[in-house]
Design a protein around this motif. Structure first.
Motif, PDB file in Angstrom:
ATOM      1  N   VAL A 156      29.378  27.885  54.161  1.00 13.56           N
ATOM      2  CA  VAL A 156      29.390  28.656  52.925  1.00 13.56           C
ATOM      3  C   VAL A 156      30.599  29.576  52.948  1.00 13.56           C
ATOM      4  O   VAL A 156      30.795  30.325  53.918  1.00 13.56           O
ATOM      5  CB  VAL A 156      28.102  29.492  52.773  1.00 13.56           C
ATOM      6  CG1 VAL A 156      28.134  30.289  51.479  1.00 13.56           C
ATOM      7  CG2 VAL A 156      26.880  28.587  52.821  1.00 13.56           C
ATOM      8  N   HIS A 157      31.410  29.524  51.902  1.00 14.53           N
ATOM      9  CA  HIS A 157      32.621  30.341  51.825  1.00 14.53           C
ATOM     10  C   HIS A 157      32.325  31.602  51.010  1.00 14.53           C
ATOM     11  O   HIS A 157      31.872  31.513  49.867  1.00 14.53           O
ATOM     12  CB  HIS A 157      33.759  29.548  51.178  1.00 14.53           C
ATOM     13  CG  HIS A 157      34.193  28.352  51.975  1.00 14.53           C
ATOM     14  ND1 HIS A 157      35.405  28.266  52.622  1.00 14.53           N
ATOM     15  CD2 HIS A 157      33.550  27.188  52.251  1.00 14.53           C
ATOM     16  CE1 HIS A 157      35.499  27.109  53.247  1.00 14.53           C
ATOM     17  NE2 HIS A 157      34.386  26.429  53.030  1.00 14.53           N
ATOM     18  N   ILE A 158      32.607  32.747  51.610  1.00 13.95           N
ATOM     19  CA  ILE A 158      32.343  34.012  50.929  1.00 13.95           C
ATOM     20  C   ILE A 158      33.490  34.997  51.142  1.00 13.95           C
ATOM     21  O   ILE A 158      34.355  34.785  52.003  1.00 13.95           O
ATOM     22  CB  ILE A 158      31.042  34.682  51.442  1.00 13.95           C
ATOM     23  CG1 ILE A 158      31.233  35.189  52.877  1.00 13.95           C
ATOM     24  CG2 ILE A 158      29.856  33.750  51.348  1.00 13.95           C
ATOM     25  CD1 ILE A 158      30.160  36.147  53.349  1.00 13.95           C
ATOM     26  N   SER A 159      33.458  36.045  50.354  1.00 13.21           N
ATOM     27  CA  SER A 159      34.274  37.225  50.621  1.00 13.21           C
ATOM     28  C   SER A 159      33.341  38.423  50.541  1.00 13.21           C
ATOM     29  O   SER A 159      32.911  38.803  49.448  1.00 13.21           O
ATOM     30  CB  SER A 159      35.415  37.376  49.605  1.00 13.21           C
ATOM     31  OG  SER A 159      36.031  38.651  49.755  1.00 13.21           O
ATOM     32  N   LYS A 164      36.047  36.179  54.265  1.00 17.22           N
ATOM     33  CA  LYS A 164      37.446  36.485  53.930  1.00 17.22           C
ATOM     34  C   LYS A 164      38.130  35.329  53.208  1.00 17.22           C
ATOM     35  O   LYS A 164      39.328  35.070  53.401  1.00 17.22           O
ATOM     36  CB  LYS A 164      38.228  36.896  55.179  1.00 17.22           C
ATOM     37  CG  LYS A 164      37.584  38.046  55.953  1.00 17.22           C
ATOM     38  CD  LYS A 164      38.409  38.477  57.147  1.00 17.22           C
ATOM     39  CE  LYS A 164      37.692  39.572  57.931  1.00 17.22           C
ATOM     40  NZ  LYS A 164      38.466  40.049  59.094  1.00 17.22           N
ATOM     41  N   CYS A 165      37.364  34.609  52.379  1.00 10.74           N
ATOM     42  CA  CYS A 165      37.942  33.485  51.643  1.00 10.74           C
ATOM     43  C   CYS A 165      38.911  33.954  50.563  1.00 10.74           C
ATOM     44  O   CYS A 165      39.576  33.139  49.936  1.00 10.74           O
ATOM     45  CB  CYS A 165      36.846  32.618  51.032  1.00 10.74           C
ATOM     46  SG  CYS A 165      35.911  33.417  49.697  1.00 10.74           S
ATOM     47  N   ASP A 166      38.972  35.267  50.338  1.00 12.95           N
ATOM     48  CA  ASP A 166      39.907  35.805  49.354  1.00 12.95           C
ATOM     49  C   ASP A 166      41.329  35.891  49.916  1.00 12.95           C
ATOM     50  O   ASP A 166      42.284  36.131  49.170  1.00 12.95           O
ATOM     51  CB  ASP A 166      39.459  37.203  48.920  1.00 12.95           C
ATOM     52  CG  ASP A 166      39.254  38.140  50.102  1.00 12.95           C
ATOM     53  OD1 ASP A 166      38.456  37.783  50.993  1.00 12.95           O
ATOM     54  OD2 ASP A 166      39.876  39.222  50.132  1.00 12.95           O
ATOM     55  N   ILE A 167      41.465  35.685  51.227  1.00 13.30           N
ATOM     56  CA  ILE A 167      42.783  35.742  51.860  1.00 13.30           C
ATOM     57  C   ILE A 167      43.359  34.341  51.933  1.00 13.30           C
ATOM     58  O   ILE A 167      42.754  33.433  52.504  1.00 13.30           O
ATOM     59  CB  ILE A 167      42.687  36.340  53.286  1.00 13.30           C
ATOM     60  CG1 ILE A 167      42.098  37.748  53.225  1.00 13.30           C
ATOM     61  CG2 ILE A 167      44.060  36.352  53.957  1.00 13.30           C
ATOM     62  CD1 ILE A 167      41.896  38.378  54.586  1.00 13.30           C
ATOM     63  N   GLU A 168      44.526  34.157  51.352  1.00  8.62           N
ATOM     64  CA  GLU A 168      45.164  32.840  51.363  1.00  8.62           C
ATOM     65  C   GLU A 168      45.976  32.670  52.637  1.00  8.62           C
ATOM     66  O   GLU A 168      46.848  33.478  52.951  1.00  8.62           O
ATOM     67  CB  GLU A 168      46.076  32.677  50.141  1.00  8.62           C
ATOM     68  CG  GLU A 168      45.325  32.662  48.810  1.00  8.62           C
ATOM     69  CD  GLU A 168      46.242  32.374  47.646  1.00  8.62           C
ATOM     70  OE1 GLU A 168      47.420  32.063  47.897  1.00  8.62           O
ATOM     71  OE2 GLU A 168      45.782  32.468  46.496  1.00  8.62           O
ATOM     72  N   CYS A 169      45.659  31.610  53.375  1.00  7.94           N
ATOM     73  CA  CYS A 169      46.360  31.344  54.638  1.00  7.94           C
ATOM     74  C   CYS A 169      46.717  29.869  54.708  1.00  7.94           C
ATOM     75  O   CYS A 169      45.912  29.015  54.348  1.00  7.94           O
ATOM     76  CB  CYS A 169      45.490  31.729  55.835  1.00  7.94           C
ATOM     77  SG  CYS A 169      45.059  33.481  55.894  1.00  7.94           S
ATOM     78  N   ASP A 170      47.905  29.588  55.185  1.00  5.70           N
ATOM     79  CA  ASP A 170      48.343  28.203  55.351  1.00  5.70           C
ATOM     80  C   ASP A 170      48.033  27.727  56.763  1.00  5.70           C
ATOM     81  O   ASP A 170      48.012  28.507  57.724  1.00  5.70           O
ATOM     82  CB  ASP A 170      49.849  28.087  55.105  1.00  5.70           C
ATOM     83  CG  ASP A 170      50.221  28.428  53.666  1.00  5.70           C
ATOM     84  OD1 ASP A 170      49.393  28.146  52.780  1.00  5.70           O
ATOM     85  OD2 ASP A 170      51.311  28.984  53.446  1.00  5.70           O
ATOM     86  N   GLY A 171      47.804  26.434  56.896  1.00 11.60           N
ATOM     87  CA  GLY A 171      47.628  25.843  58.206  1.00 11.60           C
ATOM     88  C   GLY A 171      46.252  26.011  58.814  1.00 11.60           C
ATOM     89  O   GLY A 171      46.070  25.766  60.005  1.00 11.60           O
ATOM     90  N   LEU A 172      45.260  26.425  58.006  1.00  6.98           N
ATOM     91  CA  LEU A 172      43.919  26.601  58.551  1.00  6.98           C
ATOM     92  C   LEU A 172      43.263  25.241  58.788  1.00  6.98           C
ATOM     93  O   LEU A 172      43.421  24.321  57.976  1.00  6.98           O
ATOM     94  CB  LEU A 172      43.050  27.424  57.602  1.00  6.98           C
ATOM     95  CG  LEU A 172      43.424  28.896  57.439  1.00  6.98           C
ATOM     96  CD1 LEU A 172      42.486  29.562  56.438  1.00  6.98           C
ATOM     97  CD2 LEU A 172      43.362  29.623  58.766  1.00  6.98           C
TER      98      LEU A 172
END
Length: 236
Positions: free
Chosen positions: A157-160, A141-149
């Motif tokens: 590995v970062h994927i969507s 779910k790297c396509d979701i932008e979230c603050d404070g992670l």
């Protein structure tokens, strides 16, 4: 239940006999494990080789970028704070993970609890006897932008699984984690060995493939089992 366990053990025995490499997808519920399986299939990397066919609907045979074919296996989803007495119950459903050559520890990368989920899953895998296997952390779910992670290790590995972003990098990571049983060779097949040449195309990573007066000349990276079959045709 006994019949189900016998059937699963029969499938695992067949995989071991055929030398099939397996990759288990583990993680919390709603992390996107099934979506990842669907993405891999939709991406066109589903292998058609009958050797890797399976009766298990949670498994998919795929071809990695280096030409190797492996079996990706979806497992049951973990839940938060799994009681210790349930670990034994999970052991029976996660035997595929215990025998896998590589384990993907997938979690919801958009969650504030992502790092904790990864750590808990690793701990549970250790209790299940999987600590000696390569475990690749995967942030979905790297396509979701979230603050404070929170920052998570550089080896993740970062994927969507939804959009397909990072899937190629994930397959490369799996290939790198598997035992190095591949070799790059140049072969010349007599034209009466077309079936063997076709097997190299199907199972290997082909760099060049041309027809010459001497025969079908091919430069390809193949595994040890196929390499043994082709040994008499190696020219370089």
């Amino acid at each position: 239940m006994v019949q189900v366990e016998r059937r699963r053990e029969t499938i695992r025995s067949r995989r071991r006999k055929d030398g099939i490499k397996t990759v288990a997808i583990v993680g919390y519920t709603n992390a996107g494990k099934s979506t990842l399986m669907n993405r891999l299939t939709d991406a066109g990397v589903l292998a058609e080789d009958k050797l890797f066919a399976t009766l298990d609907p949670t498994a998919r045979a795929l071809k990695l970028p280096d030409g190797r074919q492996v079996l990706f296996i979806d497992t049951v989803g973990f839940v938060r704070r799994l009681p210790h007495h349930l670990v034994e119950a999970f052991r029976s459903t996660l035997e595929d993970a215990a025998e896998a050559d590589v384990i993907l520890n997938i979690c919801d990368g958009s969650s504030l609890d992502a790092a904790e989920h990864l750590e808990i899953t690793v701990s549970l895998l250790s209790e299940l006897g999987c600590a000696d296997r390569p475990i690749i952390p995967v942030l979905n779910k790297c396509d979701i932008e979230c603050d404070g992670l929170p920052k998570i290790g550089q080896d993740a590995v970062h994927i969507s699984a939804l959009t397909g972003e990072g899937i190629e990098a994930l397959l490369q990571a799996v290939a790198a984690a598997l035992p190095p049983d591949r070799r790059r060779v140049t072969l010349i097949f007599p034209y009466n060995k077309g079936a063997l040449a076709e097997q190299c195309r199907r199972e290997g990573a082909v760099e060049s493939d041309e027809y010459t007066p001497q025969g079908n000349r091919m430069t390809v990276t193949i595994g040890s089992r196929l390499l043994e079959l082709c040994r008499d045709f190696i020219v370089e």
